[in-house]
Design an enzyme around this catalytic site. Structure first.
Site, PDB file in Angstrom:
ATOM      1  N   HIS A  47       0.805  -1.269  -0.139  1.00 13.20           N
ATOM      2  CA  HIS A  47      -0.056  -0.097   0.060  1.00 13.20           C
ATOM      3  C   HIS A  47       0.960   1.198   0.151  1.00 13.20           C
ATOM      4  O   HIS A  47       1.739   1.368   0.675  1.00 13.20           O
ATOM      5  CB  HIS A  47      -1.078   0.139   1.074  1.00 13.20           C
ATOM      6  CG  HIS A  47      -0.247  -0.093   2.478  1.00 13.20           C
ATOM      7  ND1 HIS A  47       0.275   0.952   3.232  1.00 13.20           N
ATOM      8  CD2 HIS A  47       0.047  -1.210   3.309  1.00 13.20           C
ATOM      9  CE1 HIS A  47       0.748   0.648   4.209  1.00 13.20           C
ATOM     10  NE2 HIS A  47       0.728  -0.740   4.474  1.00 13.20           N
ATOM     11  N   ASP A  48       0.328   2.092  -0.883  1.00  9.80           N
ATOM     12  CA  ASP A  48       0.943   3.557  -0.691  1.00  9.80           C
ATOM     13  C   ASP A  48       2.323   3.647  -1.437  1.00  9.80           C
ATOM     14  O   ASP A  48       3.145   4.645  -1.424  1.00  9.80           O
ATOM     15  CB  ASP A  48       0.953   4.308   0.362  1.00  9.80           C
ATOM     16  CG  ASP A  48      -0.493   4.240   1.326  1.00  9.80           C
ATOM     17  OD1 ASP A  48      -1.253   5.149   0.572  1.00  9.80           O
ATOM     18  OD2 ASP A  48      -0.618   3.655   2.168  1.00  9.80           O
ATOM     19  N   GLY A  99       5.129  -1.266   2.830  1.00 11.26           N
ATOM     20  CA  GLY A  99       4.101   0.117   2.661  1.00 11.26           C
ATOM     21  C   GLY A  99       5.019   1.250   2.593  1.00 11.26           C
ATOM     22  O   GLY A  99       6.134   1.476   3.007  1.00 11.26           O
TER      23      GLY A  99
END
Length: 262
Positions: free
Chosen positions: A121-122, A139
């Site tokens: 994520h991200d 992440g």
């Protein structure tokens, strides 16, 4: 028109551009948009608020746009954005972003992503990168343009990798990697700078000399990171032909939050 195999599932609401192909047993969920010319192999799952650009080649068994592997995620409307002309090989997993960051996981254009790569994520990945098999990004990792990650490279969350950097096989990164650096090992250590990559990309001798001098300042003169940054910044006066590379390095060092691999 899009070409959809009879066994594929494309939910109502999904947007497919011209000449998109979806191969056997793949699933495209309702909030997905795939632009012109992209080909999706068999047994892929593309879900969430995922946008995929033009002329990508996505091989079999990929999972794109699944919920982030973050216990804080509560179903917020976050995104995965994939640019144009990327090659994404087998068994890759790219997750949505989280509201604790920008809410978007992003892969740029013209990237060559080999099998079993994970973008958590991200993550923010630039253009023209190469990730070898089993490169794994935790992440919030940021990766600049033209970066090459060797096979089984592991990158700690929130780490940054500057443009034109390269890692060797089995590298473990817990700190930031400056632009142009060549690093390898567990824990990672500097092994020089990516001179061959710069030559292949058409860097002039003067620009390569400036990169070499920046590497010496960072790694050979025993300076603190703040002092090294000031010394590198001064190179813009003596090596004006490399002003862009100097500015890139100065900006990266100023923004580094984990310290750099040394």
């Amino acid at each position: 028109m899009a070409q959809i195999h009879p066994t594929a599932v494309v939910e109502p609401g999904a947007q497919l551009g011209e000449n998109v192909s979806i191969d056997a047993y793949s699933i495209v969920r309702a909030q997905v948009r795939i632009d012109e010319g992209t080909r999706v192999g068999p047994h892929c799952v593309i879900e969430g608020r995922t946008t995929i650009g033009r002329d990508n080649r996505i091989f079999q068994f990929c999972s794109l746009g699944a919920a982030p592997q973050d216990k804080k995620y509560a179903g917020e409307p976050t995104e995965l954005q994939i640019g144009d002309r990327n090659t994404i090989r087998e068994f890759c997993t790219f997750n949505l972003g989280t509201v604790q960051d920008a809410g978007v996981t992003r892969l740029g254009n013209d990237n060559w992503i080999m099998a079993y790569v994970h973008l958590a994520h991200d993550c923010q990945v630039g253009d023209k990168t190469i990730f070898a098999n089993n490169a794994q990004l935790a992440g919030h990792v940021h990766v600049g343009d033209w970066v090459i990650l060797g096979g089984y490279t592991q990158v700690h969350q929130f780490a940054k990798i500057g443009a034109h950097a390269m890692t060797g096989m089995n590298t473990s990164l817990t700190q930031d990697v400056p632009p142009f650096a060549l690093v390898t090992g567990n824990p990672a250590q500097s092994r020089g700078f990516n001179v061959e990559g710069l030559k292949r990309r058409g860097f002039s001798g003067e620009r390569i000399a400036a990169v070499k001098q920046m590497h010496r300042i960072l790694y050979r003169q025993g300076l603190t990171l703040d002092d090294a940054r000031l010394a590198i910044q001064a190179l813009a006066q003596t090596m004006p032909e490399a002003a862009e590379e100097v500015a890139m390095m100065v900006r990266f060092l100023a923004e580094s939050s984990r310290g750099i691999v040394r």
